[in-house]
Motif scaffolding. Structure first.
Motif, PDB file in Angstrom:
ATOM      1  N   THR A  88       0.812  -1.209   0.000  1.00  0.00           N
ATOM      2  CA  THR A  88       0.000   0.000   0.000  1.00  0.00           C
ATOM      3  C   THR A  88       0.854   1.272   0.000  1.00  0.00           C
ATOM      4  N   GLY A  89       2.147   1.145  -0.246  1.00  0.00           N
ATOM      5  CA  GLY A  89       3.008   2.304  -0.413  1.00  0.00           C
ATOM      6  C   GLY A  89       3.424   2.990   0.865  1.00  0.00           C
ATOM      7  N   ARG A  90       3.184   2.371   2.024  1.00  0.00           N
ATOM      8  CA  ARG A  90       3.573   2.987   3.304  1.00  0.00           C
ATOM      9  C   ARG A  90       4.964   2.464   3.687  1.00  0.00           C
ATOM     10  N   HIS A  91       5.969   2.979   3.015  1.00  0.00           N
ATOM     11  CA  HIS A  91       7.301   2.385   3.116  1.00  0.00           C
ATOM     12  C   HIS A  91       7.956   2.635   4.473  1.00  0.00           C
TER      13      HIS A  91
ATOM     14  N   GLN B  59      -7.572  -0.300  -9.420  1.00  0.00           N
ATOM     15  CA  GLN B  59      -6.512  -0.813  -8.557  1.00  0.00           C
ATOM     16  C   GLN B  59      -5.539   0.260  -8.091  1.00  0.00           C
ATOM     17  N   LEU B  60      -5.521   1.412  -8.737  1.00  0.00           N
ATOM     18  CA  LEU B  60      -4.572   2.459  -8.387  1.00  0.00           C
ATOM     19  C   LEU B  60      -4.726   2.958  -6.948  1.00  0.00           C
ATOM     20  N   PRO B  61      -5.954   3.102  -6.397  1.00  0.00           N
ATOM     21  CA  PRO B  61      -6.071   3.612  -5.022  1.00  0.00           C
ATOM     22  C   PRO B  61      -5.380   2.735  -3.975  1.00  0.00           C
ATOM     23  N   VAL B  62      -5.134   1.469  -4.250  1.00  0.00           N
ATOM     24  CA  VAL B  62      -4.413   0.625  -3.291  1.00  0.00           C
ATOM     25  C   VAL B  62      -3.055   1.229  -2.977  1.00  0.00           C
TER      26      VAL B  62
ATOM     27  N   GLY C 268       4.952   2.283 -10.999  1.00  0.00           N
ATOM     28  CA  GLY C 268       4.696   1.249 -11.993  1.00  0.00           C
ATOM     29  C   GLY C 268       3.310   1.351 -12.580  1.00  0.00           C
ATOM     30  N   ARG C 269       2.311   1.481 -11.718  1.00  0.00           N
ATOM     31  CA  ARG C 269       0.947   1.598 -12.225  1.00  0.00           C
ATOM     32  C   ARG C 269       0.755   2.912 -12.967  1.00  0.00           C
ATOM     33  N   LEU C 270       1.449   3.956 -12.536  1.00  0.00           N
ATOM     34  CA  LEU C 270       1.318   5.239 -13.227  1.00  0.00           C
ATOM     35  C   LEU C 270       1.835   5.150 -14.658  1.00  0.00           C
ATOM     36  N   ILE C 271       2.978   4.497 -14.863  1.00  0.00           N
ATOM     37  CA  ILE C 271       3.491   4.423 -16.230  1.00  0.00           C
ATOM     38  C   ILE C 271       2.688   3.430 -17.065  1.00  0.00           C
ATOM     39  N   ASP C 272       2.158   2.381 -16.410  1.00  0.00           N
ATOM     40  CA  ASP C 272       1.259   1.480 -17.143  1.00  0.00           C
ATOM     41  C   ASP C 272       0.045   2.259 -17.649  1.00  0.00           C
ATOM     42  N   LEU C 273      -0.530   3.060 -16.755  1.00  0.00           N
ATOM     43  CA  LEU C 273      -1.711   3.834 -17.118  1.00  0.00           C
ATOM     44  C   LEU C 273      -1.362   4.879 -18.172  1.00  0.00           C
ATOM     45  N   ALA C 274      -0.144   5.420 -18.084  1.00  0.00           N
ATOM     46  CA  ALA C 274       0.288   6.387 -19.096  1.00  0.00           C
ATOM     47  C   ALA C 274       0.311   5.748 -20.476  1.00  0.00           C
TER      48      ALA C 274
END
Length: 789
Positions: free
Chosen positions: A499-502, A688-691, A697-703
């Motif tokens: 969830t990106g909470r590194h 799936q992006l809000p997860v 990675g998801r940003l460039i996929d969506l791009a």
């Protein structure tokens, strides 16, 4: 018998000729001749091919043992297929066919025969099989159901002669598409790949805490943590074929030096299951794992991991234990349940001499199983304290435990499922076991942590966003009940990574390491967190420490390989993945990751071979996606579409499968179909992006998806967001170049490609990219890709 005969755990194959007495009455000479032909042309060479040994002939049948369960099942299926072809021309009344059964169990061996409950169960399974068929036990199905392609029919529990408890039986049907190796007559060496196989998407598998599952992640800064992923990492379509580059010699850079055997080191081998029941196996495995965890929390003792230790058999020779695990001592034992009593025999052995240092038998009621764990661990540490001065003051750590044997057994059943590759069906089995545990003991923190791990792993293979919320609730419940349990912090750390909470992930893994400094899941998780924070040198140190702690565990090499891959060190990554497949030759994850590393390093022939091994080992949606993109780069849009549509049928929530299908349909000239596929991909990606909205990675996929849908300004904004999050990620610059090519910004695209190469992106892959075809005659592009063209 137990005191005088060698005993070991073995995969046992029992077989006999169906209707042998009737066949002998019809034509004795013909039947004997057919039996001899079956042995010489099929049975003997197949058993040898799969490293087995015929231990007994029974007149109309035979008994064989194999080193692994998988080899036994594959041998049985190969024999049945070959025997069916050998005798296909015989009249129906003279049909010569075998019934076969495979079981995992203990055997006692003397010069002439084998004995034991495991043998008896194998014989009973064989008797339940139809002519030309195979039946296996539940333990065998659990081990091979995801490895050996076939249709498994659940026959349920069956009562059989001379076996006290019902045997859970599965019938195995070979499907038309199943990849069962076949024996040629005479046996000859297998030929190499006839041609290299190319695929566009590179593969990744991430092993979460406690080896929960193999899961696929993206190649971005999340890629940096997780290695090769099923992405738009594109192999070349130029120069592939008969003249493809030969495999390179194995690289030595970055190889891990083999450590000496430290004096304060110990392994706990799997306990021998004396009564042969599945329940006893699960309890014995859980007991061994708990002892490993408690010993690992006793510094400065170095403890071999479960994955390492369980790779050996319960009665492995001392020299093999010392060579494979590099430990000075090891615990060997057995477990037997009789009614409401548990009997555990344990022996602490010096690996250098093979002599017993301590031997003890514990006889407890089921209600005292927690006391049994305490006494067993206390005995080991007390004995080692006397032998090793460094342990003189070491405390024995306590682990929170349930008082209910049934709750503990259900929890261990769930963890047993999670040791295997994750799938939706496996997730349901694991969740059912953990919920059963909580129905008995509602405050059992470990069971809540198990649910958290299951949902996190299930999200990785299904991308169902609701699973993340379920994982968060379960981890919170686990933490509330037991803030000092290692598995709780490992599970939290994995959830936070997803969830990106590194920073939170780092804190969770550091808490686990304060409890046990040798907790390998926490070490690799902490390394991933450091990568997200731009601290690659610290990350590499953690990965290499994990390999040093578990030098025989494929997962530690896999984690190291993913780091090296993401760093652009493809030759070193390939060496790490070679260690994976050396430890587990049937490991689809290792073969796929090796293929990706070789491919990005320009070794297309080697990559082709490794891709083929991955597909053979374990067909899956991700494998089908990769296969589809192989066909895509070979220009076969029809075959590519077929493979991707099969992948989508298996994993309909995977937006990358839809995105790849969009590319394939565009190649085939199906403009409307391509647009529909990209629109579906966009819908799923946005869900799936809000997860983890900060996942580059998801940003460039969506791009890329939005660029292919003609919304170039939006694609540009998404790329800019990814660049802000991960400026050092070569994949972001590579996608930036692709989007700029579609916008007609050629010089800017070439600038981004040069930046991607500078950061480690593969020149060979750039030379291969079909979307860069318009640049191939430009001088800057020719200089950039160089000889990779």
């Amino acid at each position: 018998m137990e005191a005088h005969l060698p005993q070991r755990l073995a995969a046992i194959l029992a077989a006999d000729v169906a209707g042998y007495t009737r066949l002998m009455e019809l034509d004795e000479a013909d039947t004997v001749a057919a039996w001899r032909q079956a042995r010489s042309e099929v049975i003997d060479p197949t058993v040898e091919r799969y490293s087995g040994r015929i231990v007994k002939l029974t007149g109309d049948g035979f008994l064989a043992e194999f080193p692994t369960i998988e080899s036994a099942v594959r041998a049985a299926l190969a024999m049945q297929q070959a025997l069916g072809e050998l005798f296909a021309g015989r009249p129906a009344e003279r049909r010569f066919a075998f019934r076969m059964g495979v079981n995992l169990g203990d055997i006692w061996v003397d010069a002439e025969d084998v004995y034991g409950a495991g043998v008896n169960v194998a014989a009973r399974l064989e008797s339940l099989a139809p002519a030309g068929g195979l039946c296996i036990s539940d333990a065998v199905h659990e081990a091979v159901g995801h490895k050996v392609p076939a249709r498994y029919e659940d026959l349920g529990p069956r009562r059989v002669k001379n076996v006290a408890t019902p045997v859970h039986v599965w019938r195995v049907h070979v499907s038309a598409s199943a990849s069962v190796p076949r024996v040629a007559w005479p046996v000859r060496a297998a030929a190499g790949a006839s041609r290299p196989v190319v695929r566009r998407a590179a593969w990744a598998a991430v092993t979460v805490a406690l080896a929960v599952a193999a899961v696929m992640l993206r190649v971005d800064s999340w890629r940096a943590a997780n290695g090769p992923a099923n992405e738009r990492v594109r192999p070349t379509a130029v120069g592939i074929g008969a003249d493809a580059v030969a495999p390179t010699a194995p690289a030595t850079a970055g190889a891990v030096a083999e450590p000496a055997v430290p004096p304060d080191s110990i392994a706990v081998l799997p306990f021998l299951n004396i009564d042969g029941s599945e329940e006893t196996r699960i309890f014995g495995d859980g007991l061994a794992e708990d002892v490993i965890s408690r010993l690992a929390g006793t510094p400065p003792l170095r403890v071999s991991s479960r994955g390492d230790s369980f790779a050996l058999g319960p009665n492995s020779p001392s020299e093999e234990v010392r060579r494979r695990l590099r430990v000075s001592y090891y615990l060997q034992g057995s477990v037997r349940r009789s009614g409401e009593r548990l009997r555990v025999a344990a022996r602490l052995i010096d690996s250098a001499t093979g002599y017993y240092v301590e031997s003890r038998t514990f006889d407890k009621s089921i209600g005292e199983f927690g006391q049994l764990q305490d006494e067993l661990t206390d005995l080991i540490v007390a004995t080692l304290r006397a032998a090793l001065p460094s342990l003189a003051g070491a405390p024995v750590p306590a682990l929170p435990e349930t008082e209910s044997f049934d709750a503990y057994l259900a929890y261990r059943r769930g963890m047993d499922v999670l040791q295997r590759p994750m799938s939706p069906a496996a997730a349901e089995r694991a969740l059912a076991a953990f919920r059963r545990s909580l129905s008995i003991d509602p405050d059992y923190a470990a069971a809540f942590a198990g649910i958290c791990l299951t949902y996190t792993a299930a999200y990785d293979v299904t991308l169902e966003t609701a699973y993340i919320a379920e994982a968060e609730r379960s981890c919170a419940a686990a933490l509330e009940r037991s803030p000092n349990l290692i598995v709780v912090h490992d599970a939290l750390g994995e959830l936070y990574l997803r969830t990106g909470r590194h920073a939170d992930a780092q804190a969770a893994f550091e808490r686990a390491l304060r409890i046990n400094a040798s907790d390998v899941p926490a070490l690799t998780g902490l390394a991933a967190a450091h990568l997200h924070q731009g601290r690659p040198h610290e990350a590499e140190a953690h990965y290499r420490k994990a390999v040093g702690l578990q030098p025989g565990n494929w997962r530690t090499y896999n984690e190291l390989g993913k780091f090296l891959y993401a760093s652009g060190r493809y030759a070193e990554a390939a060496e790490a993945y070679r260690e994976v497949v050396a430890v587990e030759p049937g490991n689809a994850t290792g073969w796929g990751n090796l293929a990706s590393s070789l491919m990005l390093g320009g070794d297309f022939a080697g990559a082709a071979h490794a891709f083929e091994r991955a597909l053979e080992a374990e067909p899956s949606a991700r494998t089908l996606m990769n296969l589809g993109m192989m066909h895509y780069y070979l220009g076969d849009a029809g075959a590519a579409r077929e493979a991707l549509e099969r992948a989508i049928a298996m994993a309909p929530q995977d937006y990358l499968a839809w995105s790849n299908l969009g590319d394939v349909l565009a190649l085939a000239g199906d403009v409307d179909g391509s647009e529909q596929a990209f629109r579906k991909a966009e819908q799923l990606a946005r869900e799936q992006l809000p997860v983890n909205s900060r996942d580059p990675g998801r940003l460039i996929d969506l791009a890329w998806i939005t660029a292919m849908l003609g919304r170039l300004d939006e694609a540009r904004r998404l790329i800019d967001s990814a660049l802000a999050l991960a400026p050092a990620d070569p994949y972001v610059h590579y996608y930036d170049a692709l989007v700029r090519v579609r916008a007609g910004e050629i010089d800017a695209a070439l600038d981004r490609l040069e930046k991607a190469v500078e950061m480690g992106y593969s020149r060979a892959m750039i030379g291969a990219e079909p979307h860069l075809a318009s640049l191939r005659e430009r001088e800057r592009f020719v200089r950039l890709v160089g000889e990779s063209r």
